[in-house]
Design an enzyme around this catalytic site. Sequence first.
Site, PDB file in Angstrom:
ATOM      1  N   LYS A  70      28.157  42.801  41.003  1.00  0.00           N
ATOM      2  CA  LYS A  70      27.541  42.061  42.118  1.00  0.00           C
ATOM      3  C   LYS A  70      26.603  42.975  42.907  1.00  0.00           C
ATOM      4  O   LYS A  70      25.512  42.562  43.307  1.00  0.00           O
ATOM      5  CB  LYS A  70      28.644  41.472  43.015  1.00  0.00           C
ATOM      6  CG  LYS A  70      29.364  40.318  42.306  1.00  0.00           C
ATOM      7  CD  LYS A  70      30.564  39.818  43.059  1.00  0.00           C
ATOM      8  CE  LYS A  70      31.705  40.791  43.009  1.00  0.00           C
ATOM      9  NZ  LYS A  70      33.037  40.277  43.126  1.00  0.00           N
ATOM     10  N   SER A 113      33.729  44.536  38.376  1.00  0.00           N
ATOM     11  CA  SER A 113      33.533  43.315  39.165  1.00  0.00           C
ATOM     12  C   SER A 113      32.686  43.615  40.408  1.00  0.00           C
ATOM     13  O   SER A 113      31.674  42.951  40.667  1.00  0.00           O
ATOM     14  CB  SER A 113      34.921  42.768  39.562  1.00  0.00           C
ATOM     15  OG  SER A 113      34.820  41.796  40.557  1.00  0.00           O
ATOM     16  N   ASP A 133      31.431  37.169  36.428  1.00  0.00           N
ATOM     17  CA  ASP A 133      32.479  37.841  37.205  1.00  0.00           C
ATOM     18  C   ASP A 133      33.357  36.797  37.901  1.00  0.00           C
ATOM     19  O   ASP A 133      34.581  36.945  37.950  1.00  0.00           O
ATOM     20  CB  ASP A 133      31.857  38.789  38.238  1.00  0.00           C
ATOM     21  CG  ASP A 133      32.911  39.277  39.229  1.00  0.00           C
ATOM     22  OD1 ASP A 133      33.845  39.971  38.790  1.00  0.00           O
ATOM     23  OD2 ASP A 133      32.822  38.920  40.421  1.00  0.00           O
ATOM     24  N   HIS A 152      28.472  48.663  50.752  1.00  0.00           N
ATOM     25  CA  HIS A 152      29.570  47.754  50.395  1.00  0.00           C
ATOM     26  C   HIS A 152      30.899  48.369  50.798  1.00  0.00           C
ATOM     27  O   HIS A 152      31.159  49.546  50.518  1.00  0.00           O
ATOM     28  CB  HIS A 152      29.577  47.506  48.880  1.00  0.00           C
ATOM     29  CG  HIS A 152      30.719  46.656  48.437  1.00  0.00           C
ATOM     30  ND1 HIS A 152      30.733  45.282  48.596  1.00  0.00           N
ATOM     31  CD2 HIS A 152      31.918  46.977  47.888  1.00  0.00           C
ATOM     32  CE1 HIS A 152      31.874  44.796  48.153  1.00  0.00           C
ATOM     33  NE2 HIS A 152      32.621  45.804  47.717  1.00  0.00           N
ATOM     34  N   ARG A 209      41.680  36.399  36.099  1.00  0.00           N
ATOM     35  CA  ARG A 209      42.505  37.579  36.451  1.00  0.00           C
ATOM     36  C   ARG A 209      43.533  37.193  37.506  1.00  0.00           C
ATOM     37  O   ARG A 209      44.686  37.624  37.471  1.00  0.00           O
ATOM     38  CB  ARG A 209      41.611  38.708  36.987  1.00  0.00           C
ATOM     39  CG  ARG A 209      40.812  39.414  35.912  1.00  0.00           C
ATOM     40  CD  ARG A 209      39.721  40.271  36.526  1.00  0.00           C
ATOM     41  NE  ARG A 209      40.240  41.282  37.426  1.00  0.00           N
ATOM     42  CZ  ARG A 209      39.524  41.866  38.396  1.00  0.00           C
ATOM     43  NH1 ARG A 209      38.254  41.533  38.573  1.00  0.00           N
ATOM     44  NH2 ARG A 209      40.070  42.766  39.173  1.00  0.00           N
TER      45      ARG A 209
HETATM   46  N1  URA Z   1      36.599  42.625  44.859  1.00  0.00           N
HETATM   47  C1  URA Z   1      35.864  42.205  43.815  1.00  0.00           C
HETATM   48  O1  URA Z   1      34.714  41.773  43.968  1.00  0.00           O
HETATM   49  N2  URA Z   1      36.418  42.259  42.590  1.00  0.00           N
HETATM   50  C2  URA Z   1      37.650  42.719  42.366  1.00  0.00           C
HETATM   51  O2  URA Z   1      38.077  42.748  41.233  1.00  0.00           O
HETATM   52  C3  URA Z   1      38.420  43.141  43.472  1.00  0.00           C
HETATM   53  C4  URA Z   1      37.859  43.080  44.712  1.00  0.00           C
END
Ligand code: URA
Length: 433
Positions: A187, A183, A161, A82, A168
């Site tokens: 994932k 966050s 999320d 990632h 947010r």
């Molecule tokens: N990417 C994400 O998936 N979450 C965040 O909070 C910031 C960047």
Amino acid sequence: MKMYDIIAKKRDGKELTREEILFFTKGCSNDTIPDYQTAALLMAIYLNGMTDNEILSLTLAMRDSGESANLSEIEGHTVDKHSTGGVGDKTTMIVVPIAAALGCKVVKMSGRGLGHTGGTVDKLESIPGFRTEITRNRLVVIVNSVGACMVGHSANLAPADKKIYNLRDVTATVDSLPLIASSIMSKKLACASDCILLDVKFGSGALMTDMGEAMSLANEMVKIGKAAGKKMAAVLTSMDMPLGFAVGNSLEVIEAVKVLKGEQKGDLYDICIELAAHMAHLTSGLPISECRRLSIEAIDNGTAFLKFKEIVAAQGGDTACLDNTELFERAEFCTEIKAARFGYISHLNTQLIGKASMELGAGRAVIDDKIDHAAGIILEKKTGDYVAPGDIIATLYTNDDSMIYDAAVIFDSAIEYADSKPETPPLIYDVIK
Ligand code: URA
């Protein structure tokens, strides 16, 4: 349990329990907690931070709010990679085939581009026929036979999320390290690979502009992953200029092909060798120096490029375009950005270059925008290069010439000059395990 009490506890700087965090996350995703209370808690978290236990509880609760991938039928250890995002970051298309050529089982789940950063799914979809929506059964077959599959995220990936991120975004609480770390990791954990390599970027085109903050984010994410039972590493890399020379979807595929064919060295090649080596090291346990050597060899002997073609073919893509990149559709309009003076390019504001590329049609300002796969930018010069007036610094490409002037103005504003050669920071700063 009452949401009011949870907000008050966090406001007063006390640690929330796992049950309280689960209550909040569930209530938020099934809409039994009103947005104003979720927003209040997010602001309390933003101001007071979270402990490691709280961050882990939030990550796992968000992961479990949706489906996790079932990779149990894949033979061998699976690895995912990632990147926290950048401009011209086409590393996935290079690193995944190298790692697969080395015997890794790579299940790469990626997103689409938004704002100044591109997304791997959009880049891959510029290869005619390439499908990023693949059923689970087909994904298992592809990974078992070819070694890798590159797909989009499932729609039901960590829905809590998504809900929390949207709040947010409108409550000025995006820039919170615990919220970012949980966050991203919710994932990644839902994608369910055994090993996860993070490419955490810092600099003017990155999520974290400051290197120290990027390091803290990397440390936190590695901690979360390990606590969740994953083999983890994070490579801290610079995003203070676009990676490589191409920005924009098919332009980046063409550049990835050049690197895979061994025709282009430099920053992009260096970073890809390092990332692929760490993926192989995580899954095989071989020494990192040996994994580096094998990654270089996979490019030199052509197995990495062959592997890319196998992956593309397995996912319905036209491999003729990879053998002959002239077959990619070209943009109808282009304009050149020329140097305004004698001197060194001392800085290229990477976020602005990403914005210029978005204006050209290569990215999305909002989630529903359509992508022009042929649009984007080819850089001729990068930070540290000497230029004379009239030298071409970049060429901008688009199929919508109404945007080209605005994009050129944005690109121009990204260039800074100096009379002496600037120091460029190291590309690969640190590795966190
Ligand atoms: N990417 C994400 O998936 N979450 C965040 O909070 C910031 C960047």
